[in-house]
Design a protein around this motif. Structure first.
Motif, PDB file in Angstrom:
ATOM      1  N   ALA A  33       0.919  -1.243   0.093  1.00 34.29           N
ATOM      2  CA  ALA A  33       0.110  -0.005   0.045  1.00 34.29           C
ATOM      3  C   ALA A  33       0.998   1.418  -0.045  1.00 34.29           C
ATOM      4  CB  ALA A  33      -1.027  -0.015   1.281  1.00 34.29           C
ATOM      5  N   THR A  34       0.238   2.474  -0.670  1.00 32.22           N
ATOM      6  CA  THR A  34       1.120   3.802  -0.427  1.00 32.22           C
ATOM      7  C   THR A  34       1.139   4.241   0.885  1.00 32.22           C
ATOM      8  OG1 THR A  34      -0.940   4.467  -1.533  1.00 32.22           O
ATOM      9  CG2 THR A  34       0.828   4.236  -2.931  1.00 32.22           C
ATOM     10  N   VAL A  35       1.975   5.028   1.116  1.00 32.76           N
ATOM     11  CA  VAL A  35       2.132   5.577   2.584  1.00 32.76           C
ATOM     12  C   VAL A  35       2.007   7.108   1.927  1.00 32.76           C
ATOM     13  CG1 VAL A  35       3.408   3.982   3.486  1.00 32.76           C
ATOM     14  CG2 VAL A  35       4.412   5.710   2.360  1.00 32.76           C
ATOM     15  N   ALA A  36       1.847   7.895   3.181  1.00 33.68           N
ATOM     16  CA  ALA A  36       1.529   9.332   3.206  1.00 33.68           C
ATOM     17  C   ALA A  36       2.658  10.181   4.074  1.00 33.68           C
ATOM     18  CB  ALA A  36       0.180   9.804   3.754  1.00 33.68           C
ATOM     19  N   ASP A  37       3.800   9.201   4.291  1.00 28.84           N
ATOM     20  CA  ASP A  37       4.723   9.629   5.246  1.00 28.84           C
ATOM     21  C   ASP A  37       5.768  10.366   4.477  1.00 28.84           C
ATOM     22  OD1 ASP A  37       3.903   8.123   7.337  1.00 28.84           O
ATOM     23  OD2 ASP A  37       4.930   6.390   6.615  1.00 28.84           O
ATOM     24  N   CYS A  38       6.494  11.472   4.832  1.00 20.67           N
ATOM     25  CA  CYS A  38       7.557  12.092   4.404  1.00 20.67           C
ATOM     26  C   CYS A  38       8.603  12.378   5.390  1.00 20.67           C
ATOM     27  CB  CYS A  38       7.148  13.618   3.888  1.00 20.67           C
ATOM     28  SG  CYS A  38       5.760  13.643   2.626  1.00 20.67           S
ATOM     29  N   TRP A  39       9.883  12.343   4.504  1.00 21.93           N
ATOM     30  CA  TRP A  39      11.096  12.302   5.584  1.00 21.93           C
ATOM     31  C   TRP A  39      12.097  13.305   5.149  1.00 21.93           C
ATOM     32  CZ3 TRP A  39      11.319   9.190   9.662  1.00 21.93           C
ATOM     33  CH2 TRP A  39      10.134   8.430   9.765  1.00 21.93           C
ATOM     34  N   TRP A  40      12.943  14.002   5.907  1.00 17.96           N
ATOM     35  CA  TRP A  40      13.973  14.917   5.626  1.00 17.96           C
ATOM     36  C   TRP A  40      14.965  14.329   5.611  1.00 17.96           C
ATOM     37  CZ3 TRP A  40      12.819  19.169   3.165  1.00 17.96           C
ATOM     38  CH2 TRP A  40      11.704  19.975   3.400  1.00 17.96           C
ATOM     39  N   GLU A  78      -0.055   8.274  -7.869  1.00 12.89           N
ATOM     40  CA  GLU A  78      -1.210   7.279  -7.727  1.00 12.89           C
ATOM     41  C   GLU A  78      -1.122   6.483  -6.571  1.00 12.89           C
ATOM     42  OE1 GLU A  78       0.500   4.642 -10.937  1.00 12.89           O
ATOM     43  OE2 GLU A  78       0.228   3.255  -9.547  1.00 12.89           O
ATOM     44  N   TRP A  79      -2.233   6.091  -5.939  1.00  9.29           N
ATOM     45  CA  TRP A  79      -2.412   5.434  -4.544  1.00  9.29           C
ATOM     46  C   TRP A  79      -2.569   3.824  -5.005  1.00  9.29           C
ATOM     47  CZ3 TRP A  79      -6.767   2.394  -3.912  1.00  9.29           C
ATOM     48  CH2 TRP A  79      -7.823   2.772  -4.829  1.00  9.29           C
ATOM     49  N   ARG A  80      -2.197   3.062  -3.905  1.00 12.65           N
ATOM     50  CA  ARG A  80      -2.400   1.484  -4.079  1.00 12.65           C
ATOM     51  C   ARG A  80      -2.920   0.964  -2.541  1.00 12.65           C
ATOM     52  NH1 ARG A  80       3.065   0.169  -7.044  1.00 12.65           N
ATOM     53  NH2 ARG A  80       2.860   1.600  -8.885  1.00 12.65           N
ATOM     54  N   GLY A  81      -3.447  -0.172  -2.866  1.00  8.79           N
ATOM     55  CA  GLY A  81      -4.015  -0.770  -1.573  1.00  8.79           C
ATOM     56  C   GLY A  81      -5.025  -1.552  -1.885  1.00  8.79           C
ATOM     57  N   LEU A  82      -4.835  -2.969  -0.985  1.00  8.69           N
ATOM     58  CA  LEU A  82      -5.910  -4.056  -1.294  1.00  8.69           C
ATOM     59  C   LEU A  82      -6.224  -4.303  -2.563  1.00  8.69           C
ATOM     60  CD1 LEU A  82      -8.499  -2.605   1.599  1.00  8.69           C
ATOM     61  CD2 LEU A  82      -6.653  -4.487   1.698  1.00  8.69           C
ATOM     62  N   GLY A  83      -5.159  -4.382  -3.482  1.00  9.89           N
ATOM     63  CA  GLY A  83      -5.338  -5.134  -4.876  1.00  9.89           C
ATOM     64  C   GLY A  83      -5.884  -3.957  -5.836  1.00  9.89           C
TER      65      GLY A  83
END
Length: 167
Positions: A33-40, A78-83
């Protein structure tokens, strides 16, 4: 959320003012699944720090990040999750607010016809060239078409309004 070890299909760009790299979204290899996290990523200090979470409920991958004078623009994806998968339609600008904290600002909505595009950064806007969008089963049935990707060769221009100091 844990740091993005093994994260796939993320995007990254160097901030034009402070030189840190922003790692944006991606696909969690454990869940797909896609994540909404961001990192510096601060190369000078050899540090990886939590960044501002994308304001996208399903997260996103395959985004385009463009460094512009005012900050970082995050486009498409794009987003992905649960097929399943669909358009993230990200149209965001990461800027510093009056308190010098970074925050997401929404830009103009992207054209519905295709949101994963190649951005060409400019000071006042981003040119979007071609791309594709998903036609989900429900939309395809309503249009009498087959579900799947739809390609779009058009050009669009996404303008970024000038921001006042501290905006």
């Amino acid at each position: 959320a844990a740091p993005p070890w093994g994260l796939r299909e993320f995007a990254a760009a160097r901030h034009p003012r402070d030189g840190r790299w922003l790692i944006v979204g991606g696909v969690d290899p454990g869940t797909g699944a896609t994540v909404a996290d961001c990192w510096w990523l601060d190369a000078d200090r050899a540090a990886l720090l939590r960044g501002p979470t994308l304001p996208l409920e399903r997260g996103a991958c395959r985004l385009h990040v463009a460094a512009i004078e005012r900050g970082l623009a995050v486009i498409g994806g794009e987003w992905r999750g649960l097929g399943s998968r669909g358009d993230a339609n990200a149209s965001l600008l990461l800027v510093a607010n009056a308190a010098r904290e970074t925050e997401w600002r929404r830009l103009a909505p992207l054209p519905r016809s295709g949101s994963r595009r190649m951005p060409i950064a400019g000071d006042r806007g981003i040119e979007l060239l071609g791309g594709y969008a998903f036609l989900d089963a429900e939309s395809a049935a309503a249009q009498g078409e087959t579900p799947g990707p739809r390609f779009d060769p058009k050009r669009y221009r996404l303008s970024i309004a000038p921001l006042a100091a501290g905006d």
